[in-house]
Design an enzyme around this catalytic site. Structure first.
Site, PDB file in Angstrom:
ATOM      1  N   GLY A  45     -12.625  -6.728  -4.072  1.00 11.24           N
ATOM      2  CA  GLY A  45     -11.855  -7.224  -5.297  1.00 11.24           C
ATOM      3  C   GLY A  45     -10.073  -7.461  -4.724  1.00 11.24           C
ATOM      4  O   GLY A  45      -9.867  -6.913  -3.616  1.00 11.24           O
ATOM      5  N   GLN A  50      -1.357  -7.458  -4.972  1.00 11.49           N
ATOM      6  CA  GLN A  50      -1.592  -7.311  -3.784  1.00 11.49           C
ATOM      7  C   GLN A  50      -1.185  -8.504  -2.926  1.00 11.49           C
ATOM      8  O   GLN A  50      -1.270  -8.620  -1.649  1.00 11.49           O
ATOM      9  CB  GLN A  50      -3.094  -7.078  -3.302  1.00 11.49           C
ATOM     10  CG  GLN A  50      -3.498  -5.564  -4.000  1.00 11.49           C
ATOM     11  CD  GLN A  50      -4.903  -5.187  -3.829  1.00 11.49           C
ATOM     12  OE1 GLN A  50      -5.667  -5.772  -4.563  1.00 11.49           O
ATOM     13  NE2 GLN A  50      -5.174  -4.639  -2.666  1.00 11.49           N
ATOM     14  N   CYS A  98      -8.603   0.696  -0.303  1.00 11.28           N
ATOM     15  CA  CYS A  98      -7.558  -0.627  -0.992  1.00 11.28           C
ATOM     16  C   CYS A  98      -7.401  -1.298   0.195  1.00 11.28           C
ATOM     17  O   CYS A  98      -6.626  -0.752   1.166  1.00 11.28           O
ATOM     18  CB  CYS A  98      -6.785   0.117  -1.867  1.00 11.28           C
ATOM     19  SG  CYS A  98      -5.530  -1.015  -2.401  1.00 11.28           S
ATOM     20  N   LEU A  99      -7.180  -2.771   0.092  1.00 10.55           N
ATOM     21  CA  LEU A  99      -6.652  -3.602   1.273  1.00 10.55           C
ATOM     22  C   LEU A  99      -5.267  -3.447   1.429  1.00 10.55           C
ATOM     23  O   LEU A  99      -4.862  -3.489   2.472  1.00 10.55           O
ATOM     24  CB  LEU A  99      -6.970  -5.023   0.820  1.00 10.55           C
ATOM     25  CG  LEU A  99      -8.274  -5.530   0.662  1.00 10.55           C
ATOM     26  CD1 LEU A  99      -8.693  -7.053   0.231  1.00 10.55           C
ATOM     27  CD2 LEU A  99      -9.255  -5.213   2.060  1.00 10.55           C
ATOM     28  N   HIS A 140     -10.582  -0.120 -10.501  1.00 11.33           N
ATOM     29  CA  HIS A 140      -9.818  -0.331  -9.226  1.00 11.33           C
ATOM     30  C   HIS A 140      -8.647  -1.302  -9.588  1.00 11.33           C
ATOM     31  O   HIS A 140      -7.582  -1.345  -9.110  1.00 11.33           O
ATOM     32  CB  HIS A 140     -10.321  -0.086  -8.213  1.00 11.33           C
ATOM     33  CG  HIS A 140      -9.528  -0.071  -6.714  1.00 11.33           C
ATOM     34  ND1 HIS A 140      -9.370   0.873  -6.150  1.00 11.33           N
ATOM     35  CD2 HIS A 140      -8.720  -1.108  -6.182  1.00 11.33           C
ATOM     36  CE1 HIS A 140      -8.622   0.544  -5.296  1.00 11.33           C
ATOM     37  NE2 HIS A 140      -8.135  -0.725  -5.110  1.00 11.33           N
ATOM     38  N   GLU A 141      -9.157  -2.563  -9.649  1.00 10.38           N
ATOM     39  CA  GLU A 141      -8.386  -3.852  -9.704  1.00 10.38           C
ATOM     40  C   GLU A 141      -7.412  -3.757 -10.940  1.00 10.38           C
ATOM     41  O   GLU A 141      -6.260  -4.203 -11.052  1.00 10.38           O
ATOM     42  CB  GLU A 141      -9.267  -5.118  -9.544  1.00 10.38           C
ATOM     43  CG  GLU A 141     -10.054  -5.202  -8.335  1.00 10.38           C
ATOM     44  CD  GLU A 141      -8.993  -4.874  -7.017  1.00 10.38           C
ATOM     45  OE1 GLU A 141      -8.062  -5.149  -6.873  1.00 10.38           O
ATOM     46  OE2 GLU A 141      -9.612  -4.565  -6.051  1.00 10.38           O
ATOM     47  N   HIS A 144      -4.309  -1.969 -10.533  1.00  7.88           N
ATOM     48  CA  HIS A 144      -3.165  -2.749  -9.896  1.00  7.88           C
ATOM     49  C   HIS A 144      -2.553  -3.372 -10.871  1.00  7.88           C
ATOM     50  O   HIS A 144      -0.931  -3.556 -10.746  1.00  7.88           O
ATOM     51  CB  HIS A 144      -3.740  -3.611  -8.825  1.00  7.88           C
ATOM     52  CG  HIS A 144      -4.049  -3.302  -7.639  1.00  7.88           C
ATOM     53  ND1 HIS A 144      -3.404  -2.529  -6.851  1.00  7.88           N
ATOM     54  CD2 HIS A 144      -5.511  -2.987  -6.978  1.00  7.88           C
ATOM     55  CE1 HIS A 144      -3.868  -2.197  -5.641  1.00  7.88           C
ATOM     56  NE2 HIS A 144      -5.002  -2.393  -5.625  1.00  7.88           N
TER      57      HIS A 144
END
Length: 190
Positions: A45, A50, A98-99, A140-141, A144
């Site tokens: 994701g 991000q 997380c990226l 999760h996304e 953000h």
């Protein structure tokens, strides 16, 4: 085009995203670049935050979870202006990463079923329920877009234990296998 992923510590990650409409500039290219960036970073994701854009847009591809949940074999979706309208079930723990926070994985409790109202990439409105790993990745996304990181769910003790790692990420003292952009405050500002 593969874009750099914004690292932990950048204020954009803590901003509540703005809603967008179908006139958002170069939206189709932006979504394509986000998918390319997510795949190059080996993520499941990616939120626009991000890549430095505080807007209510995120993408998800849960096909890598097909061994655990066969229904996810072709699960790839774009979410615009998403809103969680219901969460159901007993929370379950799962190790999340997380990226924007590379090399950190922590157990996070989330509800197993959510109902979401969102627009797809063609601005068609949907109201749909998601369960299991898809629900988790979406939550999760979605977080953000609300300026929330998975580390915000951790206890203060656990965050204290991670402080050194988080500071290393914030200060660019890491070497992830994908492009990252580290926040550099402007001189004279605190």
């Amino acid at each position: 085009m593969i874009l750099p992923v914004v690292a932990y510590g950048d204020p954009v990650l803590k901003k509540v995203g703005a809603e967008i409409d179908s006139e958002y500039p170069s939206l189709e290219a932006l979504i394509a670049n986000m998918y390319e960036t997510m795949y190059a970073s080996r993520g499941v994701g990616l939120a626009a935050h991000q890549i430095g854009l505080p807007i209510r847009l995120f993408i998800v591809d849960c096909s890598s979870f097909k061994d655990e949940e066969p229904d996810l074999a072709d699960f790839k979706q774009t979410f615009i202006n998403a809103e969680i309208i219901e969460e159901e079930g007993d929370e379950w723990l799962f190790s999340e990463g997380c990226l924007s926070i590379p090399e950190v994985r922590e157990e996070v409790a989330r509800k197993p079923k959510i109902t979401l109202r969102y627009c797809d990439e063609h601005f068609k409105l949907h109201t749909k329920s998601f369960e299991g790993l898809a629900a988790r990745v979406i939550q999760h996304e979605f977080d953000h877009t609300e300026g929330v990181l998975f580390t915000d769910y951790l206890s203060s003790l656990r965050r204290t234990m991670l402080k050194r790692k988080l500071n290393d990420i914030k200060n660019g003292n890491i070497s992830p296998e994908y492009r990252m952009r580290f926040y550099k405050p402007k001189k004279g500002r605190r």
